[in-house]
Design a protein around this motif. Structure first.
Motif, PDB file in Angstrom:
ATOM      1  N   LEU A 255       0.740  -1.337   0.299  1.00 59.96           N
ATOM      2  CA  LEU A 255      -0.020   0.007  -0.083  1.00 59.96           C
ATOM      3  C   LEU A 255       0.967   1.389   0.084  1.00 59.96           C
ATOM      4  O   LEU A 255       0.598   2.367  -0.683  1.00 59.96           O
ATOM      5  N   ASP A 256       2.030   1.198   0.636  1.00 54.33           N
ATOM      6  CA  ASP A 256       3.145   2.389   0.378  1.00 54.33           C
ATOM      7  C   ASP A 256       3.420   2.841  -0.814  1.00 54.33           C
ATOM      8  O   ASP A 256       3.873   3.981  -0.807  1.00 54.33           O
ATOM      9  N   ILE A 257       3.317   1.935  -1.677  1.00 55.21           N
ATOM     10  CA  ILE A 257       3.797   2.259  -3.014  1.00 55.21           C
ATOM     11  C   ILE A 257       3.024   3.451  -3.646  1.00 55.21           C
ATOM     12  O   ILE A 257       3.358   4.471  -4.122  1.00 55.21           O
ATOM     13  N   PRO A 258       1.627   3.008  -3.928  1.00 51.64           N
ATOM     14  CA  PRO A 258       0.806   4.250  -4.411  1.00 51.64           C
ATOM     15  C   PRO A 258       0.911   5.568  -3.605  1.00 51.64           C
ATOM     16  O   PRO A 258       0.648   6.602  -3.882  1.00 51.64           O
ATOM     17  N   VAL A 259       0.741   5.316  -2.403  1.00 52.53           N
ATOM     18  CA  VAL A 259       0.957   6.369  -1.387  1.00 52.53           C
ATOM     19  C   VAL A 259       1.917   7.164  -1.672  1.00 52.53           C
ATOM     20  O   VAL A 259       1.916   8.523  -1.633  1.00 52.53           O
ATOM     21  N   LEU A 260       3.245   6.386  -1.795  1.00 45.52           N
ATOM     22  CA  LEU A 260       4.540   7.204  -1.946  1.00 45.52           C
ATOM     23  C   LEU A 260       4.360   8.051  -3.489  1.00 45.52           C
ATOM     24  O   LEU A 260       4.667   9.177  -3.564  1.00 45.52           O
ATOM     25  N   PHE A 261       3.823   7.414  -4.285  1.00 42.58           N
ATOM     26  CA  PHE A 261       3.610   7.967  -5.618  1.00 42.58           C
ATOM     27  C   PHE A 261       3.002   9.360  -5.674  1.00 42.58           C
ATOM     28  O   PHE A 261       3.354  10.204  -6.232  1.00 42.58           O
ATOM     29  N   PHE A 262       1.880   9.158  -5.188  1.00 44.69           N
ATOM     30  CA  PHE A 262       0.722  10.234  -5.306  1.00 44.69           C
ATOM     31  C   PHE A 262       1.188  11.240  -3.996  1.00 44.69           C
ATOM     32  O   PHE A 262       1.113  12.601  -4.508  1.00 44.69           O
ATOM     33  N   THR A 263       1.854  11.063  -3.098  1.00 42.36           N
ATOM     34  CA  THR A 263       2.274  11.973  -2.039  1.00 42.36           C
ATOM     35  C   THR A 263       3.417  12.777  -2.560  1.00 42.36           C
ATOM     36  O   THR A 263       3.758  14.020  -2.513  1.00 42.36           O
ATOM     37  N   SER A 264       4.353  12.137  -3.501  1.00 37.92           N
ATOM     38  CA  SER A 264       5.481  12.786  -4.008  1.00 37.92           C
ATOM     39  C   SER A 264       5.060  13.760  -5.069  1.00 37.92           C
ATOM     40  O   SER A 264       5.701  14.835  -5.179  1.00 37.92           O
ATOM     41  N   HIS A 265       3.912  13.365  -5.625  1.00 37.67           N
ATOM     42  CA  HIS A 265       3.534  14.214  -7.022  1.00 37.67           C
ATOM     43  C   HIS A 265       2.929  15.515  -6.162  1.00 37.67           C
ATOM     44  O   HIS A 265       3.277  16.513  -6.661  1.00 37.67           O
ATOM     45  N   TRP A 266       2.224  15.157  -5.095  1.00 32.75           N
ATOM     46  CA  TRP A 266       1.382  16.424  -4.512  1.00 32.75           C
ATOM     47  C   TRP A 266       2.407  17.422  -3.794  1.00 32.75           C
ATOM     48  O   TRP A 266       2.287  18.481  -3.803  1.00 32.75           O
ATOM     49  N   LEU A 267       3.580  16.834  -3.321  1.00 28.28           N
ATOM     50  CA  LEU A 267       4.693  17.511  -2.498  1.00 28.28           C
ATOM     51  C   LEU A 267       5.457  18.190  -3.551  1.00 28.28           C
ATOM     52  O   LEU A 267       5.756  19.365  -3.146  1.00 28.28           O
ATOM     53  N   GLU A 268       5.709  17.758  -4.761  1.00 30.23           N
ATOM     54  CA  GLU A 268       6.268  18.648  -5.687  1.00 30.23           C
ATOM     55  C   GLU A 268       5.336  19.761  -6.339  1.00 30.23           C
ATOM     56  O   GLU A 268       6.115  20.957  -6.318  1.00 30.23           O
TER      57      GLU A 268
ATOM     58  N   VAL B 125      11.670  10.266   1.837  1.00 24.63           N
ATOM     59  CA  VAL B 125      12.774   9.184   2.383  1.00 24.63           C
ATOM     60  C   VAL B 125      12.602   9.108   3.868  1.00 24.63           C
ATOM     61  O   VAL B 125      12.461   8.138   4.643  1.00 24.63           O
ATOM     62  N   THR B 126      12.673  10.158   4.690  1.00 24.12           N
ATOM     63  CA  THR B 126      12.918  10.212   6.221  1.00 24.12           C
ATOM     64  C   THR B 126      11.495  10.047   6.868  1.00 24.12           C
ATOM     65  O   THR B 126      11.385   9.266   7.338  1.00 24.12           O
ATOM     66  N   VAL B 127      10.600  10.810   5.968  1.00 22.95           N
ATOM     67  CA  VAL B 127       9.186  10.796   6.684  1.00 22.95           C
ATOM     68  C   VAL B 127       8.537   9.256   6.580  1.00 22.95           C
ATOM     69  O   VAL B 127       7.949   8.669   7.416  1.00 22.95           O
ATOM     70  N   ASN B 128       8.639   8.706   5.347  1.00 27.57           N
ATOM     71  CA  ASN B 128       8.161   7.278   5.091  1.00 27.57           C
ATOM     72  C   ASN B 128       8.724   6.218   5.973  1.00 27.57           C
ATOM     73  O   ASN B 128       8.222   5.450   6.698  1.00 27.57           O
ATOM     74  N   THR B 129      10.229   6.603   6.222  1.00 25.99           N
ATOM     75  CA  THR B 129      10.954   5.480   7.045  1.00 25.99           C
ATOM     76  C   THR B 129      10.446   5.667   8.325  1.00 25.99           C
ATOM     77  O   THR B 129      10.306   4.594   9.128  1.00 25.99           O
ATOM     78  N   LEU B 130      10.259   6.784   9.024  1.00 28.15           N
ATOM     79  CA  LEU B 130       9.751   7.087  10.409  1.00 28.15           C
ATOM     80  C   LEU B 130       8.403   6.296  10.361  1.00 28.15           C
ATOM     81  O   LEU B 130       8.161   5.757  11.364  1.00 28.15           O
ATOM     82  N   ILE B 131       7.473   6.444   9.620  1.00 30.55           N
ATOM     83  CA  ILE B 131       6.084   6.191   9.622  1.00 30.55           C
ATOM     84  C   ILE B 131       6.139   4.725   9.614  1.00 30.55           C
ATOM     85  O   ILE B 131       5.502   4.084  10.458  1.00 30.55           O
ATOM     86  N   LEU B 132       7.086   4.008   8.634  1.00 34.77           N
ATOM     87  CA  LEU B 132       6.827   2.488   8.588  1.00 34.77           C
ATOM     88  C   LEU B 132       7.588   1.775   9.902  1.00 34.77           C
ATOM     89  O   LEU B 132       6.993   0.915  10.302  1.00 34.77           O
ATOM     90  N   ALA B 133       8.658   2.685  10.336  1.00 34.86           N
ATOM     91  CA  ALA B 133       9.333   2.096  11.535  1.00 34.86           C
ATOM     92  C   ALA B 133       8.190   2.174  12.764  1.00 34.86           C
ATOM     93  O   ALA B 133       8.083   1.053  13.672  1.00 34.86           O
ATOM     94  N   LEU B 134       7.323   3.251  12.656  1.00 39.48           N
ATOM     95  CA  LEU B 134       6.329   3.248  14.070  1.00 39.48           C
ATOM     96  C   LEU B 134       5.479   2.155  13.818  1.00 39.48           C
ATOM     97  O   LEU B 134       5.045   1.378  14.817  1.00 39.48           O
ATOM     98  N   LEU B 135       4.898   2.065  12.472  1.00 46.15           N
ATOM     99  CA  LEU B 135       3.916   0.938  12.451  1.00 46.15           C
ATOM    100  C   LEU B 135       4.452  -0.482  12.605  1.00 46.15           C
ATOM    101  O   LEU B 135       3.859  -1.294  13.364  1.00 46.15           O
ATOM    102  N   LEU B 136       5.845  -0.787  12.171  1.00 45.60           N
ATOM    103  CA  LEU B 136       6.268  -2.154  12.526  1.00 45.60           C
ATOM    104  C   LEU B 136       6.377  -2.187  13.908  1.00 45.60           C
ATOM    105  O   LEU B 136       6.065  -3.410  14.582  1.00 45.60           O
ATOM    106  N   ALA B 137       7.086  -1.160  14.633  1.00 46.55           N
ATOM    107  CA  ALA B 137       7.141  -1.298  15.951  1.00 46.55           C
ATOM    108  C   ALA B 137       6.119  -1.699  16.699  1.00 46.55           C
ATOM    109  O   ALA B 137       5.912  -2.426  17.780  1.00 46.55           O
ATOM    110  N   GLY B 138       4.843  -0.796  16.456  1.00 51.63           N
ATOM    111  CA  GLY B 138       3.499  -0.954  17.141  1.00 51.63           C
ATOM    112  C   GLY B 138       2.972  -2.299  17.042  1.00 51.63           C
ATOM    113  O   GLY B 138       2.342  -2.735  17.715  1.00 51.63           O
TER     114      GLY B 138
END
Length: 264
Positions: free
Chosen positions: A110-123, A144-157
């Motif tokens: 699910l992270d793949i399309p989220v990153l794709f559309f978020t990148s376009h929006w952020l640009e 890179v930083t935000v996505n890593t932190l979110i995934l780490a939080l989800l995995l740890a939680g």
């Protein structure tokens, strides 16, 4: 074109998932073939950021004719350094991915399309905030930083609610031996790394769980799990870089390479 880039992002994720599914029988040649595209993408992402940092460092802080400036401007040195770092990240990514639970893999896909559309929006949001042509570079660096932190939080939680092996009745040596025996990889190139990682994870897990039993605060437990998953954070950092690399356009790298080491 946009749909192609989304599929391009999905491709390395499927390669990594294929490695997890067939790791018990995949020979080393097959593992290396899976690693090479992932390595190339991570190098590409790291090279983009490295070129930008090099221009800032050389252009703002170093004298143009100094030996240090000339060394930093050598493309071969920069490229080899990024390849070395990316190789380490790829090995960590492939070893860590073996222990990701199925529910986390669903989040990663699910992270793949989220990153794709978020990148376009952020640009689009960065237009008028940064210099023309740099929106994509800055957007990918932030993601890179935000996505890593979110995934780490989800995995740890999520792992806080996963059933874990109870090592408390074993000695520390028995825990290490038991954990190493659970890793059975056909490829001997990765097998020692996987066993070492399994031993490290089991020993740290035992230590952390003993400490967490004395904590009653949920946030304290979450902090303990985050400490435990620091190593996993490196693999998720590599995952984020791997996914964002297909969004890099040739014009972005051409612009950085053409301008060389200096700002302007």
């Amino acid at each position: 074109m946009q749909a192609f880039r989304l599929l391009y992002m999905l491709f390395p994720g499927l390669l990594l998932l294929g490695w997890v599914m067939w790791s018990d029988s995949l020979p080393c040649v097959g593992v290396l073939l899976l690693m090479l595209p992932v390595l190339a993408l991570i190098v590409l992402n790291m090279l983009e950021v490295a070129l930008l940092r090099r221009r800032a460092l050389v252009g703002m802080y170093l004298e143009g004719e100094s030996w240090l400036s000339r060394l930093m401007c050598r493309k071969a040195v920069l490229f080899l350094w990024q390849v070395t770092k990316a190789t380490v990240l790829v090995f960590i990514l492939f070893v860590e991915a073996l222990d990701w639970p199925p529910w986390f893999w669903l989040l990663l896909l699910l992270d793949i399309p989220v990153l794709f559309f978020t990148s376009h929006w952020l640009e689009q949001s960065l237009q008028g905030q940064v210099k023309a042509g740099a929106q994509g570079i800055i957007a990918r660096r932030l993601l890179v930083t935000v996505n890593t932190l979110i995934l780490a939080l989800l995995l740890a939680g999520g792992w806080m609610f996963e059933p874990q092996t109870d090592y408390r009745d074993m000695s520390w040596q028995a825990t290490a031996v038991y954990a190493a025996q659970q890793e059975q990889l056909h490829c001997e190139l990765l097998a020692p790394l996987a066993r070492t990682k399994a031993v490290q994870q089991a020993l740290v897990e035992r230590l952390v769980r003993q400490g967490l039993e004395m904590l009653t605060n949920t946030w304290g437990k979450l902090a303990g799990w985050l400490l435990f998953f620091f190593w996993s954070g490196l693999s998720l950092w590599a995952w984020s870089r791997m996914l964002l690399a297909p969004l890099i356009q040739k014009v972005d790298l051409d612009r950085l390479m053409h301008k060389g080491c200096y700002l302007g």
